[in-house]
Design an enzyme around this catalytic site. Structure first.
Site, PDB file in Angstrom:
ATOM      1  N   HIS A 121      55.952   4.148 102.720  1.00 14.92           N
ATOM      2  CA  HIS A 121      55.410   5.498 102.479  1.00 14.92           C
ATOM      3  C   HIS A 121      55.862   6.078 101.132  1.00 14.92           C
ATOM      4  CE1 HIS A 121      53.687   5.545 106.424  1.00 14.92           C
ATOM      5  NE2 HIS A 121      54.860   5.432 107.027  1.00 14.92           N
ATOM      6  N   ASP A 174      51.848  -2.475 109.732  1.00  9.26           N
ATOM      7  CA  ASP A 174      52.568  -1.393 110.415  1.00  9.26           C
ATOM      8  C   ASP A 174      51.534  -0.476 111.092  1.00  9.26           C
ATOM      9  OD1 ASP A 174      55.542   0.099 109.918  1.00  9.26           O
ATOM     10  OD2 ASP A 174      53.895   1.487 110.348  1.00  9.26           O
ATOM     11  N   HIS A 185      51.446   2.640 111.038  1.00  9.52           N
ATOM     12  CA  HIS A 185      51.155   3.759 110.138  1.00  9.52           C
ATOM     13  C   HIS A 185      50.517   3.230 108.844  1.00  9.52           C
ATOM     14  CE1 HIS A 185      54.724   4.979 112.587  1.00  9.52           C
ATOM     15  NE2 HIS A 185      53.979   6.073 112.753  1.00  9.52           N
ATOM     16  N   ASP A 229      55.596  -1.582 114.752  1.00 13.61           N
ATOM     17  CA  ASP A 229      55.311  -0.438 115.630  1.00 13.61           C
ATOM     18  C   ASP A 229      53.884  -0.426 116.176  1.00 13.61           C
ATOM     19  OD1 ASP A 229      54.603   0.034 113.023  1.00 13.61           O
ATOM     20  OD2 ASP A 229      55.780   1.867 112.791  1.00 13.61           O
TER      21      ASP A 229
HETATM   22 ZN   LIG Z   1      55.390   2.640 110.936  1.00 10.21          ZN
END
Ligand SMILES: [Zn+2]
Ligand SMILES: [Zn+2]
Length: 447
Positions: A109, A148, A150, A237
């Site tokens: 991120h 991931d 996200h 995740d």
């Molecule tokens: Zn993540």
């Protein structure tokens, strides 16, 4: 050529957002116990390495840290990114077949300009590896596949104008999860169109559906792009027990993904089911990377798969749209999408959720006919009670033509004379020189 898989474990004992935060050292400790219990570390196909530190210059080659690298980066960050560099270099030099950096803090991120921590990340470990490999080993085309739950928004942002880095991310649909981005219309800027590809997935997506995306879209795209090096941003995740995500991948699904993707380097990202997922997903992935049988790996809690025709149809429709975009990528009229101007500009706001403040940016990329063009970023952020930091950043890509380099340096000296900015940065990847001009002291320092 060696057939070994290299591993580095770095749980970062002295680094935590808070003691009860989901991103904590136990994420790696349970995995390490599991690997020892299974006798993995005794296999001749696996070799563990001690990490090394990345240098501040390695960070500045990718990021603009405000005001300087040491204000944003602790030793833990240098070790996590240094681990990626060390393993990537060993794989590239054929001392290893492939490698997995099981490190934290995570990085995907983190964007190009860094004012603080967002999504548990300060600096982008994978992006730092890319710039390192290009500078030290002359690689040209690299792919990053982010698995991931996200969206890998930081990685996307860093390479948004870079035609030589293909960024593919699949993730839970941004309408239902942090950071709220990663839709199929985010495709890269005018100099790197369709080098950014996003596959948003509906809640409940299963292994089978995910492998449809992989087989029908991601793998064919990689075959067309022909990268010299593949990095997997390995977030675990998407697992069905993860407390932050709502996707239903299993350890078997992850291992098969790895077997098909064949990344040269995997770098751990998220994954917060510390006891029920991470030890099994990581074990299965490492077995797959080392060419070992992983079919026996099972999580302690079974998954009840919920089939949904609607969900499968939705995923197939997303894949069909993306296949069409990829097929037509060279025929698309870029002026229709980006306009005809030679300097393309976008304004954006970046939220630092961990630290609770916003940054405003204006990014300008030169559309040069001879190279991928230089980039400028004007950025302001107010962190807590601190005064606004106003910075101007200039990035010269490693492939820049002479005229873009000269123009970028002109812009650097002009910005130094502009009373609005506190700091002016030059990131010259051609000469591997990184400069910071401090307006108040009128001092220039270099890395
Ligand atoms: Zn993540
Ligand atoms: Zn140029």
């Amino acid at each position: 050529m060696t057939s070994k898989t290299g591993l580095i474990f770095f749980p970062a004992f002295d680094w935590a957002i808070s003691p009860t935060h989901p991103e904590r050292e136990e994420r790696l400790l349970y995995t390490k116990d599991q690997l020892f219990e299974e006798g993995l570390m005794d296999l001749p196909e696996i070799e563990e390495f001690a990490p090394r530190l990345a240098s501040h210059k390695d960070i500045a080659r990718t990021h603009f840290c405000v005001p300087k690298v040491s204000d944003q980066v602790l030793e833990a960050h240098l070790i996590a990114s240094g681990a990626g560099i060390l393993l990537a270099e060993k794989v590239w030099q054929k001392e290893l077949k492939n490698a997995f950096a099981l490190v934290r803090p995570p990085g995907h991120h983190s964007m190009r300009v860094v004012h603080g921590n967002r999504g548990f990340c300060n600096i982008n470990n994978e992006a730092i590896v890319v710039d390192y490999l290009r500078h030290h080993h002359g690689l040209k085309k690299i792919a990053i596949v982010d698995t991931d739950v996200h969206h890998g928004d930081g990685t996307q942002e860093i390479f948004y104008h870079d035609p030589d880095v293909l960024c593919i991310s699949f993730h839970q649909d941004g309408r239902t999860i942090y950071p709220g981005t990663g839709f199929i219309n985010e495709l890269g800027g005018p100099t790197a169109f369709a080098r950014t590809l996003n596959v948003p997935l509906p809640v409940g997506t299963t292994d089978e559906e995910l492998h449809y995306v992989l087989d029908e879209f991601i793998l064919p795209v990689l075959r067309d792009f022909q990268p010299e090096f593949i990095i997997n941003s390995a977030g675990q995740d998407n697992h069905y027990t993860d407390p932050l995500g709502s996707i239903c991948m299993t350890a078997q699904g992850y291992a098969l993904l790895n077997e098909k993707l064949k990344p040269d380097l995997a770098v751990l990202e998220g994954g917060y089911a510390i006891e029920t997922a991470l030890p099994y997903v990581n074990l299965a992935i490492i077995l797959a990377m080392a060419g070992q049988d992983y079919s026996y790996v099972r999580e302690p809690h079974a998954l009840n798969i919920e089939h949904s025709k609607q969900r499968t149809t939705e995923i197939k429709a997303t894949v069909a749209k993306l296949q069409e975009i990829w097929r037509n990528r060279d025929q698309i009229d870029l002026d229709k999408i980006f306009g005809k101007k030679q300097y393309w500009q976008r304004k954006k706001s970046v939220y630092y959720d961990t630290d609770g403040f916003s940054e405003n940016q204006t990014e300008v990329i030169k559309r040069c006919g001879y190279c991928s063009g230089y980039l400028t970023v004007e950025s302001t952020a107010a962190r807590g009670s601190r005064k606004n930091s106003k910075v101007f950043c200039i990035s010269i890509p490693i492939t820049a033509c002479r005229s873009c380099q000269e123009e970028a340096y002109k812009s650097y000296s002009e910005a130094q004379g502009n009373s609005y900015y506190d700091y002016v940065y030059m990131q010259d990847k051609v000469r591997d020189v990184f400069l910071i001009y401090n307006k108040q002291s009128r001092q220039e320092s270099s890395l």
